[in-house]
Design an enzyme around this catalytic site. Structure first.
Site, PDB file in Angstrom:
ATOM      1  N   TYR A 160       0.829  -1.214   0.000  1.00 25.66           N
ATOM      2  CA  TYR A 160       0.000   0.000   0.000  1.00 25.66           C
ATOM      3  C   TYR A 160       0.867   1.269   0.000  1.00 25.66           C
ATOM      4  O   TYR A 160       0.608   2.213  -0.759  1.00 25.66           O
ATOM      5  CB  TYR A 160      -0.904  -0.046   1.237  1.00 25.66           C
ATOM      6  CG  TYR A 160      -1.901   1.069   1.389  1.00 25.66           C
ATOM      7  CD1 TYR A 160      -3.111   1.055   0.697  1.00 25.66           C
ATOM      8  CD2 TYR A 160      -1.651   2.132   2.261  1.00 25.66           C
ATOM      9  CE1 TYR A 160      -4.039   2.064   0.872  1.00 25.66           C
ATOM     10  CE2 TYR A 160      -2.578   3.145   2.444  1.00 25.66           C
ATOM     11  CZ  TYR A 160      -3.773   3.114   1.744  1.00 25.66           C
ATOM     12  OH  TYR A 160      -4.695   4.118   1.921  1.00 25.66           O
TER      13      TYR A 160
ATOM     14  N   LYS B  27       0.872   4.024  -2.946  1.00 25.49           N
ATOM     15  CA  LYS B  27       0.481   5.414  -2.691  1.00 25.49           C
ATOM     16  C   LYS B  27       1.610   6.390  -3.020  1.00 25.49           C
ATOM     17  O   LYS B  27       1.352   7.539  -3.419  1.00 25.49           O
ATOM     18  CB  LYS B  27       0.014   5.572  -1.239  1.00 25.49           C
ATOM     19  CG  LYS B  27      -1.328   4.877  -0.949  1.00 25.49           C
ATOM     20  CD  LYS B  27      -2.442   5.333  -1.873  1.00 25.49           C
ATOM     21  CE  LYS B  27      -3.838   5.086  -1.311  1.00 25.49           C
ATOM     22  NZ  LYS B  27      -4.887   5.462  -2.261  1.00 25.49           N
TER      23      LYS B  27
END
Ligand code: NAI
Length: 246
Positions: free
Chosen positions: A154, A158
């Site tokens: 993640y 991002k």
């Protein structure tokens, strides 16, 4: 900020931050395609938006699937006549420590966040370039700046969204299309409700403003970046964290 006559697509808008973004865009005058994997949830949000007097449709889409993304953009332009604002918000987590993370957990998160953002930006940009106007807002995360334990997938995705935002911003600036990103901190949604309560409390205690964020905190930043109030801004990353990670 007046968005009357503007047409927006918000992905992952059946609930959480995306839902709030869709509502706030509509409250400022925009007509909104509510796009999500969850057709029923998207339809329910669209119905609520219509009750505000705006046009809105729920569209089922997997943002990592090119034909579905192409259809989402085509559908919006066919029904509403234009596309001015794209908010890439759809997201998932598949947390695990690095030594335990499976390839599937890694690939799924990269597919939704990075490939999804790429495909949606690409499909929207073809139209926006021609019209020589448009606003694209990508939802990154502060995890992409500082890295979160258990979120190599993640945090990487991002951070990747920030790089993609800047590259697209440079390419599209001369066509009148602005591309910016928002990095939320810790926001109260189903995504963070899945975090163990003890960890939640530690994270909240670290926030200088002494409260968890709410989806509306993020929606306000997105509406700003979707409006002409941010017309001279592109390639920027707005941190909305209650003061965490200054
Ligand atoms: P949420 O889990 O409440 O909602 C996510 C929505 O995205 C759901 O409606 C889901 O069906 C949809 N979705 C998931 N995969 C999809 C796909 N492949 N195609 C289309 N729709 C899909 O999550 P939340 O908290 O509202 O997060 C929204 C965005 O904000 C995400 O990108 C998330 O990573 C980001 N974010 C959230 C933070 C938080 O603290 N909640 C902090 C930083 C960033």
């Amino acid at each position: 900020m007046d968005l009357t006559g503007k047409i927006a697509i918000v992905t992952g808008a059946a609930k959480g931050i995306g839902r709030e973004i869709a509502f706030l865009l509509a409250k400022h005058g925009a007509d909104v395609t509510v796009a999500d994997l969850d057709q029923e949830g998207a339809d329910a949000v669209a119905e609520e938006i219509r009750s505000l007097g705006r046009r809105s449709r729920g569209v089922q889409v997997n943002v990592a699937n090119r034909p579905e993304v192409t259809a989402m953009v085509r559908d919006t332009i066919e029904h509403f006549g234009d596309l001015d604002i794209l908010v890439n918000n759809a997201g998932i987590t598949r947390d695990a420590m690095l030594h335990k993370m499976t390839e599937e957990q890694f690939d799924e998160v990269i597919a939704v966040h990075m490939k999804g953002t790429f495909l949606c930006m690409q499909a929207a940009a073809i139209h926006m370039r021609e019209k020589r106007k448009g606003k694209i807002v990508n939802i990154s995360s502060i995890a992409g700046k500082v890295g979160n334990i258990g979120q190599v997938n993640y945090s990487g995705a991002k951070a990747g969204i920030v790089g993609m935002t800047k590259a697209a911003a440079k390419e599209l600036a001369k066509y009148g299309v602005c591309v910016n990103a928002v990095q939320p901190g810790f926001i109260d949604t189903d995504m963070t409700r899945a975090v163990p309560e003890k960890v939640r409390q530690i994270k909240i205690a670290e926030i200088p403003m002494e409260r968890i964020g709410v989806p509306l905190d993020i929606a306000k930043a997105v509406v700003f970046l979707s409006s002409d109030y941010s017309d001279y801004m592109t390639g920027t990353v707005l941190e909305v964290t209650g003061g965490r990670y200054m």
